[in-house]
Design an enzyme around this catalytic site. Structure first.
Site, PDB file in Angstrom:
ATOM      1  N   PRO A   8      41.608  45.628   2.593  1.00 33.62           N
ATOM      2  CA  PRO A   8      41.781  46.447   1.394  1.00 33.62           C
ATOM      3  C   PRO A   8      40.601  47.396   1.264  1.00 33.62           C
ATOM      4  O   PRO A   8      39.451  46.958   1.305  1.00 33.62           O
ATOM      5  CB  PRO A   8      41.791  45.416   0.254  1.00 33.62           C
ATOM      6  N   LEU A  16      39.246  50.720  -1.054  1.00 28.76           N
ATOM      7  CA  LEU A  16      39.454  51.553  -2.228  1.00 28.76           C
ATOM      8  C   LEU A  16      39.587  53.021  -1.836  1.00 28.76           C
ATOM      9  O   LEU A  16      38.783  53.531  -1.044  1.00 28.76           O
ATOM     10  CB  LEU A  16      38.280  51.370  -3.192  1.00 28.76           C
ATOM     11  N   GLN A  51      45.684  42.860  -3.392  1.00 26.45           N
ATOM     12  CA  GLN A  51      44.351  42.367  -3.720  1.00 26.45           C
ATOM     13  C   GLN A  51      44.043  42.658  -5.181  1.00 26.45           C
ATOM     14  O   GLN A  51      44.101  43.804  -5.629  1.00 26.45           O
ATOM     15  CB  GLN A  51      43.246  42.979  -2.854  1.00 26.45           C
ATOM     16  N   CYS A 107      33.527  42.546  -3.290  1.00 19.17           N
ATOM     17  CA  CYS A 107      33.099  43.919  -3.588  1.00 19.17           C
ATOM     18  C   CYS A 107      31.797  43.908  -4.395  1.00 19.17           C
ATOM     19  O   CYS A 107      31.710  43.241  -5.423  1.00 19.17           O
ATOM     20  CB  CYS A 107      34.191  44.654  -4.361  1.00 19.17           C
ATOM     21  N   LYS A 152      39.100  36.599  -0.544  1.00 24.43           N
ATOM     22  CA  LYS A 152      38.242  37.339   0.387  1.00 24.43           C
ATOM     23  C   LYS A 152      36.839  37.320  -0.185  1.00 24.43           C
ATOM     24  O   LYS A 152      36.614  37.722  -1.325  1.00 24.43           O
ATOM     25  CB  LYS A 152      38.729  38.783   0.554  1.00 24.43           C
ATOM     26  N   ASN A 161      35.975  39.372   8.849  1.00 28.93           N
ATOM     27  CA  ASN A 161      35.990  40.806   8.572  1.00 28.93           C
ATOM     28  C   ASN A 161      34.566  41.328   8.695  1.00 28.93           C
ATOM     29  O   ASN A 161      33.615  40.611   8.431  1.00 28.93           O
ATOM     30  CB  ASN A 161      36.543  41.010   7.140  1.00 28.93           C
ATOM     31  N   GLY A 162      34.438  42.585   9.123  1.00 30.52           N
ATOM     32  CA  GLY A 162      33.124  43.222   9.169  1.00 30.52           C
ATOM     33  C   GLY A 162      32.748  43.704  10.554  1.00 30.52           C
ATOM     34  O   GLY A 162      32.561  42.893  11.458  1.00 30.52           O
ATOM     35  N   GLY A 163      32.677  45.022  10.724  1.00 31.17           N
ATOM     36  CA  GLY A 163      32.135  45.602  11.951  1.00 31.17           C
ATOM     37  C   GLY A 163      33.008  45.528  13.184  1.00 31.17           C
ATOM     38  O   GLY A 163      32.542  45.849  14.283  1.00 31.17           O
ATOM     39  N   GLY A 192      38.682  46.970   8.992  1.00 31.78           N
ATOM     40  CA  GLY A 192      38.649  47.915   7.893  1.00 31.78           C
ATOM     41  C   GLY A 192      38.511  49.348   8.361  1.00 31.78           C
ATOM     42  O   GLY A 192      39.466  49.976   8.793  1.00 31.78           O
TER      43      GLY A 192
END
Length: 325
Positions: free
Chosen positions: A15, A17, A67, A97, A136, A208-210, A230
């Site tokens: 997700p 924004l 989400q 977030c 998450k 998640n991440g990178g 993402g």
């Protein structure tokens, strides 16, 4: 209620924004039939009190998760019930977030410090829906970044019936870093996510991440149940064209970039007929031809023309002519 839906979480798109709106998700679905798609974070306040339909989506987007951002269990339950009635496949609670606006609303990453409240939120939603309620989260916040802090959080929330977690493998600094910096500066610690899976084999855990390539995704999948991608899935969307073949082992042809555009054009025309603007959609497809000769000209043509009054599909077809075949 029990979970009625079994979702394959091998690969999902995070997700994001302002990015993962329904136009982007429709575009992404043209390239992967299997990826689990997530909405942008939608606050409970927007759904319950906002003007407009914050739950609108295209039927083609399934499997699709909503989400939610919020920390009031009864408000979250109301929103989850609405979403389930609208046909969403999963409800996900944002505990990751780090923005100031989110903290002021007492949701997002700051909720890691209140695991009991998160558990109450999960429980309230699970009482009223029969689709999965997932979380998450980050691996820590500020100085609270020990493995013990993370497992205490997981223990409390799983006790409320949460069986699926996505772990953003960075901690969040709630003070001093912008949301953008929080996606880049805190170091990635994939090993902590791997350790969680070893310690909680009964949970469905995604990382998640990178993550930038499907080869990296495969490496993570040797340790975990799923990967969530993402920014790379947004900025280099053609990455998605081989997800079904590489990660779901489907024996189907890889769709070409041009075929993606061909399938998108009728959707664009329908959007325009309903009073929408061309750049609502073209802003999401800027990166489709990334790395190919002519990709810069493609981007420039869309950027300079799609926002103009009356711009139609001819802007996209003209831009496509600028790609070297």
């Amino acid at each position: 209620m029990t979970n009625a839906t079994e979702i394959n979480r091998t690969f999902s798109i995070a997700p994001m924004l302002d990015w993962t709106d329904r136009h982007y998700r429709y575009f992404a679905r043209l390239m992967s039939t299997q990826a689990l798609l997530y909405t942008e974070m939608v606050t409970t306040g927007a759904i319950l009190h906002g003007k407009g339909d914050y739950l609108a989506y295209n039927q083609e987007e399934h499997p699709l998760a909503l989400q939610l951002g919020g920390s009031n269990p009864s408000d979250l339950a109301l929103c989850a019930k609405q979403a389930a009635e609208r046909g969403y496949d999963e409800i996900n609670l944002n505990v990751g977030c780090p923005s100031d606006r989110v903290q002021n609303g007492r949701f997002g990453a700051c909720l890691m410090a209140e695991p009991q409240l998160v558990a109450e939120c999960v429980d309230a939603m699970k009482q009223v829906v029969d689709i999965p309620v997932t979380v998450k989260t980050r691996i820590g916040i500020d100085e609270q970044d020990s493995y013990q802090f993370l497992t205490d959080f997981i223990d409390t929330v799983q006790a409320a019936g949460c069986r699926e977690f996505t772990i953003h493998a960075r901690k969040a600094w709630l003070q001093g870093l912008s949301p953008k910096e929080n996606r880049e500066i805190p170091p990635l610690d994939y090993e902590r996510a791997y350790q969680l899976k070893r310690d909680y084999p009964h949970l469905n855990l995604s990382v998640n991440g990178g993550i930038k390539t499907l080869a990296e995704a495969k490496k993570h999948l040797s340790h975990l149940d799923g990967v969530m991608v993402g920014r790379e899935a947004y900025q280099n969307p053609y990455l998605l064209a081989e997800v079904d073949q590489q990660l779901y082992y489907m024996d189907i042809p890889v769709i070409s970039r041009d075929a993606v555009i061909e399938k998108l054009l009728p959707y664009i025309e329908k959007h325009l007929q309903q009073g929408g603007r061309l750049n609502h959609i073209t802003r999401h497809i800027i990166g489709l031809y990334q790395g190919l000769p002519g990709s810069r000209a493609w981007r420039r043509h869309l950027s300079e023309n799609a926002h103009k009054a009356g711009a139609g599909v001819e802007v996209v077809t003209a831009a496509r002519q600028l790609i070297s075949k």
